[in-house]
Design a protein around this motif. Structure first.
Motif, PDB file in Angstrom:
ATOM      1  N   ILE A  61      22.900 -28.167  -6.808  1.00 52.14           N
ATOM      2  CA  ILE A  61      21.957 -28.667  -5.806  1.00 52.14           C
ATOM      3  C   ILE A  61      22.277 -28.146  -4.403  1.00 52.14           C
ATOM      4  CG2 ILE A  61      23.172 -30.817  -5.286  1.00 52.14           C
ATOM      5  CD1 ILE A  61      20.447 -32.209  -5.358  1.00 52.14           C
ATOM      6  N   GLU A  62      23.520 -27.788  -4.147  1.00 49.77           N
ATOM      7  CA  GLU A  62      23.930 -27.315  -2.830  1.00 49.77           C
ATOM      8  C   GLU A  62      23.842 -25.805  -2.672  1.00 49.77           C
ATOM      9  OE1 GLU A  62      27.831 -28.957  -2.236  1.00 49.77           O
ATOM     10  OE2 GLU A  62      27.037 -30.922  -1.743  1.00 49.77           O
ATOM     11  N   ASP A  63      23.445 -25.075  -3.716  1.00 49.86           N
ATOM     12  CA  ASP A  63      23.374 -23.618  -3.653  1.00 49.86           C
ATOM     13  C   ASP A  63      21.982 -23.185  -3.214  1.00 49.86           C
ATOM     14  OD1 ASP A  63      23.338 -20.861  -4.052  1.00 49.86           O
ATOM     15  OD2 ASP A  63      24.652 -20.982  -5.789  1.00 49.86           O
ATOM     16  N   ALA A  64      21.846 -22.844  -1.941  1.00 46.81           N
ATOM     17  CA  ALA A  64      20.541 -22.471  -1.383  1.00 46.81           C
ATOM     18  C   ALA A  64      20.023 -21.158  -1.952  1.00 46.81           C
ATOM     19  CB  ALA A  64      20.642 -22.383   0.135  1.00 46.81           C
ATOM     20  N   SER A  65      20.881 -20.349  -2.541  1.00 44.86           N
ATOM     21  CA  SER A  65      20.443 -19.064  -3.095  1.00 44.86           C
ATOM     22  C   SER A  65      19.769 -19.205  -4.462  1.00 44.86           C
ATOM     23  CB  SER A  65      21.630 -18.105  -3.212  1.00 44.86           C
ATOM     24  OG  SER A  65      22.541 -18.530  -4.210  1.00 44.86           O
ATOM     25  N   PHE A  66      19.861 -20.387  -5.070  1.00 40.24           N
ATOM     26  CA  PHE A  66      19.232 -20.602  -6.374  1.00 40.24           C
ATOM     27  C   PHE A  66      17.787 -21.025  -6.181  1.00 40.24           C
ATOM     28  CE2 PHE A  66      17.857 -23.163  -9.927  1.00 40.24           C
ATOM     29  CZ  PHE A  66      18.195 -22.352 -10.992  1.00 40.24           C
ATOM     30  N   PRO A  67      16.841 -20.535  -6.951  1.00 40.75           N
ATOM     31  CA  PRO A  67      16.908 -19.536  -8.012  1.00 40.75           C
ATOM     32  C   PRO A  67      16.590 -18.120  -7.554  1.00 40.75           C
ATOM     33  CG  PRO A  67      14.769 -20.587  -8.120  1.00 40.75           C
ATOM     34  CD  PRO A  67      15.525 -21.204  -6.949  1.00 40.75           C
ATOM     35  N   ASN A  68      16.118 -17.957  -6.327  1.00 30.41           N
ATOM     36  CA  ASN A  68      15.592 -16.663  -5.891  1.00 30.41           C
ATOM     37  C   ASN A  68      16.596 -15.516  -5.885  1.00 30.41           C
ATOM     38  OD1 ASN A  68      13.073 -17.869  -5.542  1.00 30.41           O
ATOM     39  ND2 ASN A  68      13.557 -18.479  -3.458  1.00 30.41           N
ATOM     40  N   GLN A  69      17.853 -15.800  -5.630  1.00 24.79           N
ATOM     41  CA  GLN A  69      18.847 -14.734  -5.538  1.00 24.79           C
ATOM     42  C   GLN A  69      19.749 -14.664  -6.767  1.00 24.79           C
ATOM     43  OE1 GLN A  69      20.820 -15.186  -1.742  1.00 24.79           O
ATOM     44  NE2 GLN A  69      18.868 -15.420  -0.684  1.00 24.79           N
ATOM     45  N   TRP A  70      19.374 -15.362  -7.831  1.00 20.95           N
ATOM     46  CA  TRP A  70      20.146 -15.335  -9.062  1.00 20.95           C
ATOM     47  C   TRP A  70      19.440 -14.410 -10.060  1.00 20.95           C
ATOM     48  CZ3 TRP A  70      23.723 -19.484 -11.050  1.00 20.95           C
ATOM     49  CH2 TRP A  70      24.326 -20.183 -10.009  1.00 20.95           C
ATOM     50  N   PRO A  71      20.107 -13.371 -10.534  1.00 20.66           N
ATOM     51  CA  PRO A  71      19.464 -12.464 -11.496  1.00 20.66           C
ATOM     52  C   PRO A  71      19.306 -13.104 -12.878  1.00 20.66           C
ATOM     53  CG  PRO A  71      21.717 -11.746 -11.014  1.00 20.66           C
ATOM     54  CD  PRO A  71      21.434 -12.925 -10.129  1.00 20.66           C
ATOM     55  N   THR A  72      18.272 -12.663 -13.602  1.00 18.58           N
ATOM     56  CA  THR A  72      18.012 -13.150 -14.951  1.00 18.58           C
ATOM     57  C   THR A  72      18.959 -12.455 -15.929  1.00 18.58           C
ATOM     58  OG1 THR A  72      15.702 -13.533 -14.410  1.00 18.58           O
ATOM     59  CG2 THR A  72      16.252 -13.394 -16.744  1.00 18.58           C
ATOM     60  N   LYS A  73      19.673 -13.246 -16.691  1.00 21.31           N
ATOM     61  CA  LYS A  73      20.603 -12.728 -17.697  1.00 21.31           C
ATOM     62  C   LYS A  73      19.882 -12.514 -19.024  1.00 21.31           C
ATOM     63  CE  LYS A  73      24.911 -14.056 -20.005  1.00 21.31           C
ATOM     64  NZ  LYS A  73      25.937 -15.098 -20.111  1.00 21.31           N
ATOM     65  N   GLU A  74      19.035 -13.468 -19.389  1.00 17.09           N
ATOM     66  CA  GLU A  74      18.285 -13.418 -20.644  1.00 17.09           C
ATOM     67  C   GLU A  74      17.176 -14.449 -20.586  1.00 17.09           C
ATOM     68  OE1 GLU A  74      20.476 -15.689 -23.976  1.00 17.09           O
ATOM     69  OE2 GLU A  74      22.080 -15.045 -22.619  1.00 17.09           O
ATOM     70  N   THR A  75      16.373 -14.498 -21.638  1.00 16.48           N
ATOM     71  CA  THR A  75      15.337 -15.517 -21.760  1.00 16.48           C
ATOM     72  C   THR A  75      15.673 -16.376 -22.967  1.00 16.48           C
ATOM     73  OG1 THR A  75      13.698 -14.049 -20.800  1.00 16.48           O
ATOM     74  CG2 THR A  75      12.870 -15.925 -22.027  1.00 16.48           C
ATOM     75  N   HIS A  76      15.551 -17.687 -22.796  1.00 20.17           N
ATOM     76  CA  HIS A  76      15.840 -18.636 -23.877  1.00 20.17           C
ATOM     77  C   HIS A  76      14.649 -19.558 -24.023  1.00 20.17           C
ATOM     78  CE1 HIS A  76      17.694 -22.454 -25.392  1.00 20.17           C
ATOM     79  NE2 HIS A  76      18.034 -21.598 -26.322  1.00 20.17           N
ATOM     80  N   ILE A  77      14.092 -19.653 -25.210  1.00 16.55           N
ATOM     81  CA  ILE A  77      12.886 -20.419 -25.490  1.00 16.55           C
ATOM     82  C   ILE A  77      11.813 -19.974 -24.495  1.00 16.55           C
ATOM     83  CG2 ILE A  77      11.866 -22.685 -25.902  1.00 16.55           C
ATOM     84  CD1 ILE A  77      14.659 -23.762 -26.449  1.00 16.55           C
ATOM     85  N   GLN A  78      11.383 -20.853 -23.579  1.00 25.04           N
ATOM     86  CA  GLN A  78      10.346 -20.477 -22.619  1.00 25.04           C
ATOM     87  C   GLN A  78      10.863 -20.484 -21.181  1.00 25.04           C
ATOM     88  OE1 GLN A  78       6.812 -22.823 -23.191  1.00 25.04           O
ATOM     89  NE2 GLN A  78       6.777 -22.458 -25.376  1.00 25.04           N
ATOM     90  N   HIS A  79      12.165 -20.304 -21.017  1.00 26.05           N
ATOM     91  CA  HIS A  79      12.711 -20.270 -19.664  1.00 26.05           C
ATOM     92  C   HIS A  79      13.768 -19.174 -19.534  1.00 26.05           C
ATOM     93  CE1 HIS A  79      15.377 -23.134 -21.817  1.00 26.05           C
ATOM     94  NE2 HIS A  79      16.317 -22.518 -21.121  1.00 26.05           N
ATOM     95  N   LYS A  80      14.039 -18.831 -18.290  1.00 24.83           N
ATOM     96  CA  LYS A  80      15.049 -17.816 -17.988  1.00 24.83           C
ATOM     97  C   LYS A  80      16.435 -18.445 -17.994  1.00 24.83           C
ATOM     98  CE  LYS A  80      11.969 -15.376 -14.821  1.00 24.83           C
ATOM     99  NZ  LYS A  80      11.758 -14.994 -13.426  1.00 24.83           N
ATOM    100  N   VAL A  81      17.430 -17.623 -18.272  1.00 23.32           N
ATOM    101  CA  VAL A  81      18.823 -18.001 -18.084  1.00 23.32           C
ATOM    102  C   VAL A  81      19.319 -17.137 -16.929  1.00 23.32           C
ATOM    103  CG1 VAL A  81      21.130 -18.107 -19.073  1.00 23.32           C
ATOM    104  CG2 VAL A  81      19.139 -18.574 -20.518  1.00 23.32           C
ATOM    105  N   LEU A  82      19.670 -17.788 -15.839  1.00 24.89           N
ATOM    106  CA  LEU A  82      20.103 -17.085 -14.633  1.00 24.89           C
ATOM    107  C   LEU A  82      21.627 -17.110 -14.555  1.00 24.89           C
ATOM    108  CD1 LEU A  82      17.489 -18.647 -12.185  1.00 24.89           C
ATOM    109  CD2 LEU A  82      17.294 -16.534 -13.482  1.00 24.89           C
TER     110      LEU A  82
END
Length: 178
Positions: A61-82
């Motif tokens: 909750i304190e990480d202001a860079s999430f989610p915009n600056q977190w790269p996508t590692k993979e996709t799981h079900i219908q969401h990204k894994v960052l």
């Protein structure tokens, strides 16, 4: 205990916190939390969970860079894994609008319980059992309680009430409205 119908509850020696139903104004026990007409009694473990562990702990909750600056590692079900180097240690964050940091989550299940639209599923992680057996703490500074994590499997169904984010004792969830 006195009551003057003004919403203030007083006792003989100390005031008591009081929460009211959104619809009827009925008074609820001070050990109850109201979340959009869903009421859940707190256990001692949950109350203690609000006191964060000292030391080197991380809160999504304190990480202001999430989610915009977190790269996508993979996709799981219908969401990204960052996954962000230098922050994520093992599992990363499942979801972006409903982000659950698996490296912080302690699998207490409160998010599953309070979600009014059933966004979360339990995702079994076999490696967690060994950590539990050894009492290893994760990035939250606490040891996991189960060998699964709360996966936002139906992230698209979220109504952004923030019940899960508010109730998570280790702040492993971050709600980001699109």
């Amino acid at each position: 205990m006195g009551n003057d119908n003004s919403g203030i509850v007083s006792g003989p020696s100390r005031p008591t916190r009081s929460y009211f139903s959104h619809d009827s104004g009925e008074r609820l026990c001070h050990r109850t939390i109201c979340i959009q007409r869903f009421y859940m009694p707190l256990t001692r473990a949950h109350e203690e969970g609000f006191t964060l562990a000292e030391g080197n702990v991380r809160k999504l909750i304190e990480d202001a860079s999430f989610p915009n600056q977190w790269p996508t590692k993979e996709t799981h079900i219908q969401h990204k894994v960052l996954y962000k180097n230098g922050v994520s240690k093992e599992y990363g964050v499942h979801g972006s609008n409903v982000g659950v940091d698996f490296d912080i989550c302690i699998a207490d299940g409160i998010c599953i319980t309070v979600c009014p639209v059933n966004v979360f599923d339990r995702l079994e992680l076999p490696g967690e059992q060994e950590k539990m057996d050894k009492g290893v703490t994760n990035d939250s500074g606490k040891a996991p309680l189960a060998n699964w994590k709360a996966d936002p499997a139906r992230e698209q169904d979220c109504i952004f009430c923030r019940a899960c984010e508010i109730q998570c004792p280790v702040q492993a969830i971050k709600i980001t409205e699109p």
